[in-house]
Design an enzyme around this catalytic site. Structure first.
Site, PDB file in Angstrom:
ATOM      1  N   HIS A  65       0.862  -1.194   0.000  1.00  0.00           N
ATOM      2  CA  HIS A  65       0.000   0.000   0.000  1.00  0.00           C
ATOM      3  C   HIS A  65       0.897   1.243   0.000  1.00  0.00           C
ATOM      4  CE1 HIS A  65      -3.335   2.552   0.326  1.00  0.00           C
ATOM      5  NE2 HIS A  65      -3.656   2.414   1.609  1.00  0.00           N
ATOM      6  N   HIS A 105      -2.356  -2.100 -10.641  1.00  0.00           N
ATOM      7  CA  HIS A 105      -3.250  -1.429  -9.712  1.00  0.00           C
ATOM      8  C   HIS A 105      -4.606  -2.104  -9.770  1.00  0.00           C
ATOM      9  CE1 HIS A 105      -5.600   1.749  -7.739  1.00  0.00           C
ATOM     10  NE2 HIS A 105      -4.467   2.192  -7.271  1.00  0.00           N
ATOM     11  N   ASP A 161       3.146   4.857  -7.451  1.00  0.00           N
ATOM     12  CA  ASP A 161       4.305   4.657  -6.578  1.00  0.00           C
ATOM     13  C   ASP A 161       5.627   4.543  -7.339  1.00  0.00           C
ATOM     14  OD1 ASP A 161       2.726   4.389  -4.128  1.00  0.00           O
ATOM     15  OD2 ASP A 161       2.031   2.514  -5.013  1.00  0.00           O
TER      16      ASP A 161
END
Length: 231
Positions: A65, A105, A161
């Site tokens: 996460h 994702h 990310d």
């Protein structure tokens, strides 16, 4: 907050300031994810919002996460050089090198639109502070993965990310603090979930019980208290 010490005339570089703004805006909230669910789940026990926020922060800390950008940097360091990217990808496909961090994702089954924005911000920041060898590895990894049938079939595209950690590293932040930088803006999204719980006390999350949350205690700050603190 980052570089100012005691200089009254200090002004942050607009490129770096804009990069932080972009990252904080894009990290502020994003659907019913792990940490948002933790906020609502713990809030359903009618704890105060601060306790629920602590639970959300704990969920965010995980490498799948909010800790994912930290994991990306560690992965790029493990690869070590642009010339070793192809071999690393082969090992990922064979199940010998773990997950390809920063790719894929649950919501986006194409290129994460946030990643495109952050990639541009990374180019701007590194254009100012100097080239980061990890960026070269990241670009090569992205190129190979986007051309590899294995990853394309599984819709594994760069996510938010993948490049954010490179920006934070270029700004001088240690890798261990990346989840904290994620939590600062995401707190706004968590508290929005808490506010919804307060406004809709009968609302229920599937299997999580009532979404009612205790109101935060009112904090009174008067001039006398400020003066005492100044002393």
């Amino acid at each position: 907050m980052l570089f100012k010490m005691s200089e009254p005339q200090y002004k942050p570089d607009p490129v770096l300031e804009r990069a932080i703004e972009v990252l904080f805006i894009l990290h502020a909230d994003h659907e019913q994810n792990c940490s948002a669910n933790a906020m609502r789940s713990v809030g359903s026990s009618r704890v105060d919002p601060y306790s629920a926020t602590a639970a959300a922060a704990a969920a965010l800390y995980g490498p799948l996460h909010g800790g994912a950008n930290e994991a990306v940097i560690r992965m790029l360091r493990e690869i070590g050089d642009k010339s070793r990217v192809s071999e690393f990808v082969k090992r990922v496909r064979a199940g010998e090198a773990g997950r390809l961090m920063g790719f894929g994702h649950r919501v986006y089954k194409s290129y994460d639109p946030r990643a495109k924005i952050i990639k541009r911000a990374a180019d701007d920041v590194l254009g100012l502070v100097g080239t980061n060898p990890l960026l070269e590895i990241a670009l090569e990894l992205e190129r190979i993965a986007l051309e590899d049938e294995y990853f394309v079939e599984r819709k594994l595209y760069p996510n938010v990310d993948f490049y954010s950690g490179i920006i934070y590293q270029a700004l001088g932040f240690p890798v261990d603090i990346f989840p904290v930088l994620f939590a600062i803006p995401r707190t706004a999204g968590w508290w929005l979930s808490g506010e919804r719980c307060l406004k809709t006390p009968t609302r229920r999350s599937r299997g999580l019980g009532s979404c009612t949350m205790a109101r935060a205690p009112q904090l009174r700050v008067d001039r006398e208290s400020i003066d005492r603190a100044s002393d």
